[in-house]
Enzyme design. Structure first.
Site, PDB file in Angstrom:
ATOM      1  N   CYS A 191       4.398 -23.787   2.053  1.00 17.78           N
ATOM      2  CA  CYS A 191       4.900 -23.504   0.708  1.00 17.78           C
ATOM      3  C   CYS A 191       6.220 -22.762   0.838  1.00 17.78           C
ATOM      4  O   CYS A 191       6.262 -21.666   1.378  1.00 17.78           O
ATOM      5  CB  CYS A 191       3.906 -22.667  -0.080  1.00 17.78           C
ATOM      6  SG  CYS A 191       4.576 -22.101  -1.671  1.00 17.78           S
ATOM      7  N   HIS A 214      -7.158 -28.065  -0.408  1.00 16.24           N
ATOM      8  CA  HIS A 214      -5.835 -28.158   0.224  1.00 16.24           C
ATOM      9  C   HIS A 214      -5.748 -26.967   1.174  1.00 16.24           C
ATOM     10  O   HIS A 214      -5.636 -25.825   0.724  1.00 16.24           O
ATOM     11  CB  HIS A 214      -4.757 -28.097  -0.869  1.00 16.24           C
ATOM     12  CG  HIS A 214      -3.355 -28.087  -0.345  1.00 16.24           C
ATOM     13  ND1 HIS A 214      -2.594 -29.230  -0.252  1.00 16.24           N
ATOM     14  CD2 HIS A 214      -2.572 -27.086   0.120  1.00 16.24           C
ATOM     15  CE1 HIS A 214      -1.398 -28.921   0.238  1.00 16.24           C
ATOM     16  NE2 HIS A 214      -1.360 -27.627   0.473  1.00 16.24           N
ATOM     17  N   ASN A 266       0.472 -27.105   6.882  1.00 22.22           N
ATOM     18  CA  ASN A 266      -0.668 -27.879   6.403  1.00 22.22           C
ATOM     19  C   ASN A 266      -1.544 -28.260   7.582  1.00 22.22           C
ATOM     20  O   ASN A 266      -1.070 -28.352   8.717  1.00 22.22           O
ATOM     21  CB  ASN A 266      -0.152 -29.176   5.754  1.00 22.22           C
ATOM     22  CG  ASN A 266       0.449 -28.941   4.393  1.00 22.22           C
ATOM     23  OD1 ASN A 266      -0.250 -28.586   3.462  1.00 22.22           O
ATOM     24  ND2 ASN A 266       1.760 -29.126   4.283  1.00 22.22           N
ATOM     25  N   HIS A 286      -4.424 -24.910   4.763  1.00 23.14           N
ATOM     26  CA  HIS A 286      -3.358 -24.721   5.747  1.00 23.14           C
ATOM     27  C   HIS A 286      -3.964 -24.223   7.054  1.00 23.14           C
ATOM     28  O   HIS A 286      -5.076 -23.686   7.073  1.00 23.14           O
ATOM     29  CB  HIS A 286      -2.323 -23.726   5.214  1.00 23.14           C
ATOM     30  CG  HIS A 286      -1.416 -24.340   4.175  1.00 23.14           C
ATOM     31  ND1 HIS A 286      -0.234 -23.779   3.784  1.00 23.14           N
ATOM     32  CD2 HIS A 286      -1.535 -25.486   3.451  1.00 23.14           C
ATOM     33  CE1 HIS A 286       0.348 -24.549   2.868  1.00 23.14           C
ATOM     34  NE2 HIS A 286      -0.419 -25.580   2.636  1.00 23.14           N
ATOM     35  N   ASP A 312       4.660 -32.183   0.409  1.00 25.58           N
ATOM     36  CA  ASP A 312       4.564 -30.805   0.897  1.00 25.58           C
ATOM     37  C   ASP A 312       5.332 -30.621   2.196  1.00 25.58           C
ATOM     38  O   ASP A 312       5.968 -29.588   2.422  1.00 25.58           O
ATOM     39  CB  ASP A 312       3.085 -30.440   1.099  1.00 25.58           C
ATOM     40  CG  ASP A 312       2.828 -28.933   1.045  1.00 25.58           C
ATOM     41  OD1 ASP A 312       3.789 -28.171   0.915  1.00 25.58           O
ATOM     42  OD2 ASP A 312       1.657 -28.531   1.139  1.00 25.58           O
TER      43      ASP A 312
END
Lengths: 310, 310
Positions: free
Chosen positions: B243, B210, B252, B212, B14
């Site tokens: 993203c 997941h 992240n 951010h 990522d």
């Protein structure tokens, strides 16, 4: 979980005392006024410390007088001692708060008083408060600083914090708050210490957390505090400030991020986050060399975001 | 609350797919090896997307082969579709994860598939997985992306996420995770959505978040996830990544801050945070122009800090 949360803006005190530049009095007034217009209902506007120690706070009496003219605002000042309390009362504050460092080493370094001397000072201030006419008697809170650890001593025993909280209330303070002056706290510790202190002094006498974001855990610690019934959080616009006497301790939690989080969670702060974001412009112009912090200001509000109260 | 927490490092996928520079293969290997030596036991090492789309990920098969030689490491790769799944299986991954965007608009923009087409793709991949010999059959997880909101659609209906989670499991995926691709999530929403999805598909089939840190709420959302029994959190060293297809979505949560928080809370990550902090040096040298994030790295560990497992 409490549904209405009080945000106590501490930037004009904690933020401005941490930077070298002295913000012009008119800029301070514009900042405070703009926050009130955004819905902020409690602001720590300054500190009654000797001006030669913190010239940034020399105009605190004038700022208090101005802030008192703003509708719906509780005007708070920090006081370091009895002398400061006298000045705060003379200025007409609604609330005054004295920091009491749970680390005795830090207390001695910071205000040259050991724990016994601090409890005596708190008692003297409480007596002064009690002697005021009821209509002008300020709320007297004690902020238990370095409650989650000290940059000089390291870990601070939780039993010591509990014991000193009890001594503080016994000495006549109306309320205690817990301060993570050093940014050492973690959510588990917040839950545990809040629970222990509340168990010792009673649920109603601990309502406030003063958290820093030094290690990025500020808002995580807010979540833990909310779960333990904490209803007041200190925060600083643009994340200005820290403690000038605790080396390495920097960064109050950012008011903008805190308000966004609470409103997104469906809690009511009474603050319009969009208006609050615009207040940053006053700081940007008045403090052109200071870095201004905050994630939400950079990222913007989520698409379709609605305030809790909207 | 679960006492052992799995951190899944997603930086090599990522993080690196979000920046323009292509990290040299040898630097990727050094990074992955150093994290394993710090105690990280799951790493998403790359993505089986077409190299012309993401040249940063062109060496993923080689990276997987290398990572498989490291003791105690579960090697994860992202796959965009069935073709990617075939390549991931051929490379020998332990686990593969496909993002499934809960916002149909985002899904169409990102991978040119509507929800029905995505469920068909997931079913085809699940069948491919089931056809593998048991010894080399990878774990197949579906990451429900934009689950907390979309930068194009705005709010995403929770009932839709629940329905698509059910369809995903029905199509044969082993597990779903919830992804806050856009950094829109708040702790209350995390609690509510985790609870709803678990109620629909069963407690054991949702373990991963997941998150951010786009609006600074990343670790606050972790705390909410922990309370709902989530035991696996994705994070990225130095906070690299976001993203590339969701405009404005960046950041992240930082592995270093997350590990510090969890270990400070007394939870066991198996990771030595001091060793982990040293891994940053590899990124600093390999990506000299990239900003590296993290509060704990800047502030240092608290004086007297002890790991949970120490």
């Amino acid at each position: 979980m409490t549904q209405t949360i009080l945000i106590s803006e501490v930037g004009p005190r904690d933020g401005l005392q941490s930077i070298n530049m002295v913000m012009p009095t008119e800029a301070k007034k514009a900042w405070i006024k703009a926050e009130v217009e955004a819905g902020v209902s409690e602001i720590e506007v300054g500190s009654f410390v000797p001006p030669k120690l913190l010239p940034q706070m020399a105009d605190t009496a004038e700022i208090v007088a101005y802030a008192k003219t703003l509708p719906g605002l509780d005007v708070v000042a920090l006081i370091p001692n009895l002398k400061g309390a006298e000045r705060a009362i003379a200025a007409g504050v609604d609330k005054m708060s004295i920091p009491f460092s749970m680390s005795e080493t830090h207390s001695i370094k910071n205000v040259r008083k050991d724990h016994a001397a601090m409890v005596s000072e708190i008692r003297a201030i409480a007596e002064l408060v009690a002697a005021q006419p009821k209509a002008s008697r300020p709320h007297f809170e004690v902020g238990l600083s370095t409650a989650f650890g000290c940059t000089i001593e390291g870990p601070v025993a939780e039993d010591q914090v509990v014991r000193l909280a009890e001594a503080t209330i016994e000495a006549g303070a109306a309320e205690v708050g817990l301060s993570d002056t050093t940014g050492y706290a973690n959510p588990q510790q917040v839950r545990r210490l809040v629970r222990k202190v509340k168990a010792a002094i009673g649920d109603a006498l601990l309502n406030t957390l003063h958290l820093h974001n030094t290690r990025g855990l500020g808002l995580a610690n807010v979540v833990a505090g909310l779960e333990e019934g904490i209803s007041t959080f200190d925060a600083s616009l643009c994340g200005l400030g820290g403690c000038p006497f605790a080396p390495g301790a920097s960064g109050n939690i950012v008011t903008e991020d805190l308000v966004f989080m609470l409103e997104a969670m469906g809690l009511e702060t009474g603050i319009d986050v969009e208006k609050l974001l615009q207040v940053r412009e006053i700081l940007r112009q008045a403090l052109p060399d200071e870095p201004l912090y905050g994630f939400t200001p950079d990222a913007g509000l989520p698409l379709g975001f609605e305030r809790a109260a909207a």
